[in-house]
Design a protein around this motif. Structure first.
Motif, short mmCIF file in Angstrom:
data_model
loop_
_atom_site.label_atom_id
_atom_site.label_comp_id
_atom_site.label_asym_id
_atom_site.label_seq_id
_atom_site.Cartn_x
_atom_site.Cartn_y
_atom_site.Cartn_z
N UNK A 109 0.97 -1.71 -0.25
CA UNK A 109 0.43 -0.49 -0.16
C UNK A 109 0.30 1.43 -0.03
N UNK A 110 2.31 0.89 -0.05
CA UNK A 110 2.94 2.67 -0.16
C UNK A 110 2.26 3.34 -1.36
N UNK A 111 1.69 2.79 -2.43
CA UNK A 111 1.37 3.86 -3.13
C UNK A 111 0.04 4.47 -3.55
N UNK A 112 -0.91 4.16 -1.71
CA UNK A 112 -1.85 4.84 -1.36
C UNK A 112 -1.86 6.30 -1.77
N UNK A 113 -2.81 7.00 -2.48
CA UNK A 113 -2.74 8.50 -2.11
C UNK A 113 -3.62 9.51 -2.54
N UNK A 114 -4.62 8.61 -1.18
CA UNK A 114 -6.04 9.38 -1.47
C UNK A 114 -5.69 9.70 0.33
N UNK A 115 -7.13 10.58 0.55
CA UNK A 115 -7.72 11.43 1.26
C UNK A 115 -8.15 11.04 2.52
N UNK A 121 8.63 -1.64 4.66
CA UNK A 121 9.96 -3.15 5.92
C UNK A 121 8.86 -3.29 6.79
N UNK A 122 8.54 -2.76 7.77
CA UNK A 122 7.60 -3.15 9.33
C UNK A 122 6.29 -2.80 9.50
N UNK A 123 5.46 -2.92 8.34
CA UNK A 123 4.19 -2.55 7.96
C UNK A 123 3.47 -2.89 6.34
#
Length: 564
Positions: A283-289, A333-335
């Motif tokens: 989910x590092x690509x999530x850019x929502x609000x 790497x952690x979450x």
């Protein structure tokens, strides 16, 4: 169990363990009610056919047209190729205790000499085809069969194309791609001249869809001048559905129920990272609000240190897009999903309830393999990781996409791979060899029976009798790694041997062997036993014949052959 081909023995299903590859099911025949008078038996329409084809295919003699959604369902009576050559009976290629193609594809309707599509699970042909037999030579070609009309579509071929037919009925004069590039004349493109697809309306340089591409009408463009793919989709509007009298008055599908158009290179859409996050990258690509946690707590702003101090300062982690107090994942790497620090001093952080994206819309990092079973992630890489003129880069990703498609039983995205991997080879023979190499590479990289069968059929085009030897060799090689191609190998190798027995020309073979001997310095070979006399060539060194005296193998490796 189903009966999609009106088999007279009733319902059946694919059974890989059965010697025929399929088996009929024990489904009872419905009887008449004792109180009813005997009913006249009527043919049932296969449920897999679209509504506008059901009546046609239930009575094949009533019409003769092609459904581009399911070309293998064609059961019409056309029996000549697109060039007007009479088709040969399917039993022209004999096999062990039966008929080669009829035995291998018992439900493909291979009757008499009618045009058919036996390779229905692979779909590498642009339509029904047949064998021809002229002067003792076997060849094959596709047949010219018009596409069926669609009564659910308010057709106007001069201005629009019917969606269910993928716009193959369009006959307008649009001659530019959707990007504004001018189309090339069809008669200047090898393999796509008007004679190649006589029913497709390939006039001038107008946008058409001769091979029923799911993306709709298209045309070729000059890659040397404009770069890019060498072709492009055209902006041809979809025709509207036929208006219905009332919502319940008709069973004809409306536009909301038309078949889903499979995405192509132009329409593989990347996930909307404002609404979801890709699980493979945590989910590092999530850019929502979204700014609340999964339990409903408000998120702490990333640029504040109260109530919780932390090290994720936005300016130090610019790529993580740590805006406002929105849920993000700056440390995958952690979450493994988006999270945030909470405004509750008793709970430091908590994950957010962010929906996972469709994995087929998630692009891996450039240079990373596509670990999904679908093709679109590789297509997205080709678009994002390669420059417009970097064909070799696009080729690498699109070959992977083609392999994924073949494994799923389709050829989606293989055409794009062919263009990028082989478009620089302008000579027809070079193109054919390049395509063969490309499909062989895909086969060797995946070692899947579906992919390797497709590769064999792409390489072993039936331009002469050697196609059967080629199929035999291909399936024999793959059979050494896979067990589920053994039956295909048996059919092809038996057929190749039988064809050799039937069409062998010993005098011509001996003449060609003598020419090989002379051209490669035969008198200086390390071993040339028998080659200098006129005895039966089956006894010459390096040659092997079958029990019928037909040459089946030449092995002269390491024998000092020189010349050309």
């Amino acid at each position: 169990c189903r009966n999609p081909d009106d088999d007279s023995q009733g319902a059946w299903c694919v059974a890989e363990e059965h010697e025929d590859g399929y088996e009929h099911c024990d489904v009872p025949i419905c009887g008449d009610s004792p109180s009813d008078a005997p009913k006249e038996e009527t043919p049932s329409s296969p449920t897999s056919f679209p509504p506008w084809l059901a009546a046609c295919n239930a009575n094949p003699e009533a019409c003769n047209c092609l459904d581009p959604n399911n070309m293998a369902a064609y059961r019409g009576k056309t029996r000549q190729t697109r060039k007007g050559v009479a088709c040969a009976n399917w039993d022209i290629v004999p096999a062990d205790e039966g008929l080669y193609y009829v035995q291998a594809y018992p439900n493909a309707g291979l009757e008499e000499n009618y045009c058919r599509v036996p390779y229905q699970s692979i779909g590498l042909t642009p339509g029904p085809w047949c064998y021809t037999y002229i002067d003792g030579e076997v060849d094959s070609d596709i047949c010219a069969i018009p596409v069926c009309s669609d009564p659910t579509c308010d057709a106007n071929p001069d201005t629009c194309g019917c969606p269910n037919l993928f716009g193959s009925d369009y006959r307008g004069v649009t001659n530019k791609t959707s990007g504004g590039l001018p189309c090339m004349r069809w008669d200047l493109v090898a393999g796509y001249g008007p004679d190649s697809f006589p029913e497709a309306g390939l006039e001038e340089n107008y946008c058409r869809n001769p091979d029923y591409e799911h993306g709709g009408p298209w045309c070729n463009v000059n890659k040397t001048v404009h770069g890019g793919e060498g072709y492009g989709s055209c902006e041809v509007p979809d025709c509207s559905p036929v208006p219905t009298a009332s919502p319940t008055a008709s069973a004809i599908p409306t536009s909301s129920s038309k078949p889903t158009i499979t995405p192509t290179l132009m329409s593989c859409m990347q996930a909307d990272n404002e609404t979801c996050g890709c699980e493979r990258v945590s989910g590092i690509d999530y850019r929502g609000d979204k700014s609340t946690t999964s339990s409903g707590l408000s998120c702490q702003r990333w640029d504040e240190q109260t109530p919780h101090e932390h090290d994720y300062i936005p300016i130090d982690h610019s790529s993580a897009n740590l805006d406002e107090n929105y849920c993000r994942n700056p440390n995958p790497t952690a979450v493994d999903l988006p999270w945030c620090y909470t405004t509750d001093q008793n709970l430091r952080w908590e994950p957010c309830d962010i929906s996972p994206c469709d994995p087929c819309k998630c692009m891996p990092d450039c240079g990373q393999p596509n670990m999904e079973t679908c093709a679109c992630p590789s297509v997205l890489q080709a678009n994002a990781c390669c420059g417009a003129d970097e064909s070799s880069c696009k080729c690498r990703y699109l070959k992977e996409a083609c392999g994924k498609s073949l494994e799923n039983g389709s050829t989606e995205h293989c055409r794009e791979a062919e263009h990028e991997c082989c478009n620089e080879n302008t000579a027809q023979n070079d193109v054919e060899h390049c395509l063969c190499d490309m499909y062989e590479e895909i086969c060797f990289e995946n070692l899947s029976s579906k992919i390797c069968r497709a590769a064999a059929e792409k390489c072993c085009t039936a331009k002469d009798l050697n196609d059967l030897y080629c199929l035999c060799d291909s399936h024999s090689y793959v059979d050494s790694f896979l067990s589920d191609v053994s039956e295909m190998r048996k059919h092809n190798c038996t057929a190749a041997t039988q064809v050799s027995n039937r069409f062998s020309k010993p005098d011509e073979e001996k003449k060609n062997l003598k020419a090989l001997y002379d051209a490669t310095g035969g008198e200086y070979w390390f071993v040339n036993t028998g080659w200098s006399d006129d005895a039966n060539y089956c006894h010459w060194y390096g040659l092997k014949c079958n029990g019928n005296g037909v040459l089946i193998e030449i092995d002269l490796r390491g024998n000092n052959l020189t010349g050309e």
